[in-house]
Enzyme design. Structure first.
Site, PDB file in Angstrom:
ATOM      1  N   LYS A 226      31.895  38.183  45.371  1.00  0.00           N
ATOM      2  CA  LYS A 226      31.929  36.772  44.957  1.00  0.00           C
ATOM      3  C   LYS A 226      32.961  36.008  45.785  1.00  0.00           C
ATOM      4  O   LYS A 226      32.709  34.888  46.241  1.00  0.00           O
ATOM      5  CB  LYS A 226      32.241  36.676  43.459  1.00  0.00           C
TER       6      LYS A 226
ATOM      7  N   GLN B 235      35.093  38.306  34.944  1.00  0.00           N
ATOM      8  CA  GLN B 235      34.168  39.417  35.205  1.00  0.00           C
ATOM      9  C   GLN B 235      34.021  40.277  33.953  1.00  0.00           C
ATOM     10  O   GLN B 235      34.999  40.751  33.392  1.00  0.00           O
ATOM     11  CB  GLN B 235      34.705  40.258  36.386  1.00  0.00           C
TER      12      GLN B 235
ATOM     13  N   ASP C 149      29.456  30.662  34.853  1.00  0.00           N
ATOM     14  CA  ASP C 149      28.590  31.762  34.413  1.00  0.00           C
ATOM     15  C   ASP C 149      27.609  31.274  33.337  1.00  0.00           C
ATOM     16  O   ASP C 149      26.701  32.004  32.943  1.00  0.00           O
ATOM     17  CB  ASP C 149      29.452  32.891  33.826  1.00  0.00           C
TER      18      ASP C 149
END
Ligand code: NAP
Length: 299
Positions: A55, A99, A122
């Protein structure tokens, strides 16, 4: 019937990243705006480290500002919340990603809900889930956004009236992809582990999105000829080669019996190389969108 078209997620993700790099350069030169992404990793899980590195690398390659916070496994809820709140207030950061999964002892839901919904790239905050279900602008989860891009690339922009079946109702994939299909005017059925006669439900689909996490569960005779299949599943299975299998090595397969489906479907995503590469690319898409909205620009 001709063999199905293979939907190349790697190529699409590459094009998407190239387009984003151009857009980021334009935002910098015309508006002095550099989209910024902060990724938080707690603990030393090997797979998570690989995802987080990727990422960071991909966002930097697109010209974005990228920060990675790596915290020890023993980080407390209070410490993690303090970092999230700090990033919420940081004007150089437009996207915050924690994460998952977090180490045991940390309350994942509380951490996600602490992220500013406008920076929730997200798309997991309840505010964004609510906005998505109401069909108003929001940050939608990355994998479903990627599925929709692949579908439109394959079938054209107009998906109106198509019968879509989604297998799976998770917050991360099944539900949001169903909402996005509904927004695209598809007639949507959501199937799950309690669905009766899943095979016949699937046979109705012009578009089948499989997100159950069950290796090769969807057989060729579950598919209507000409269906477009988006296989989200990523399931590790032992190698066929007995030496590799004995060494405990695994390969990834999807939720669909890919080889058999090639003879029935109009188009299908492979695993790996289909939906997977789109997920990180769409994280960058969401970060650029968040940056523009926060700056008051048309997103
Ligand atoms: P999840 O949270 O475990 O949800 C799975 C869903 O599938 C649940 O709704 C479950 O139903 C349903 N299901 C399970 N077994 C079923 C069966 N036999 N028949 C019908 N429905 C069944 O998983 P997820 O996070 O949504 O992920 C799904 C898959 O996508 C996994 O393989 C995951 O690794 C993969 N994935 C890939 C990407 C990518 O970037 N490629 C990203 C995210 C996820 P119930 O609700 O009734 O339990």
């Amino acid at each position: 019937m001709a063999q199905a078209r293979i939907i190349d997620g790697r190529a699409t993700a590459e094009r998407l990243r190239a387009d984003l790099a151009v857009e980021v350069a334009r935002l910098k030169s015309e508006h002095g705006l550099t989209p910024g992404l902060a990724v938080i990793l707690v603990g030393d899980d090997g797979a998570s480290q690989v995802y987080v590195r990727s990422k960071g690398e991909q966002s930097r390659a697109a010209g974005m500002h990228s920060v990675t916070h790596i915290l020890p496994a023993g980080t407390s809820q209070t410490e993690l919340l303090a970092l999230v709140r700090h990033l919420n207030g940081d004007p150089a950061i437009h996207g915050i990603l924690v994460q998952l999964p977090l180490p045991a002892g940390l309350d994942e839901k509380a951490i996600i809900q602490a992220i500013d919904p406008d920076k929730d790239v997200d798309g997991l905050h309840v505010i964004n889930a609510g906005r998505l279900s109401q069909g108003v602008p929001c940050l939608a989860p990355c994998t479903p956004v990627g599925c929709m891009i692949l579908l439109r690339e394959t079938l054209g922009q107009d998906l109106s009236g198509k019968r879509a079946v989604v297998i799976g109702r998770s917050v991360l994939v099944g539900r949001p992809v169903a909402q996005l299909l509904l927004q695209a005017d598809c007639t949507v059925t959501i199937a799950h582990s309690r669905t009766r006669d899943l095979a016949s439900v699937c046979r109705e689909a012009d578009i089948l999105v499989a997100a159950a996490g069950r290796a090769q569960m969807v057989k060729a005779d579950w598919l209507k000829p000409g269906v477009t299949v988006i296989d989200v599943g990523t399931n590790p299975v032992p190698f066929r080669d007995p030496v590799k299998a004995a060494a405990g090595r695994t390969r990834l397969v999807g939720d669909v019996d890919y080889k058999a489906a090639l003879d029935v479907a109009h188009a299908i995503t492979p695993v790996p190389g289909g939906v997977g590469p789109m997920t990180v690319a769409c994280l960058l898409v969401n970060t650029v969108m968040a940056a523009k909205r926060i700056a008051g620009l048309k997103a």
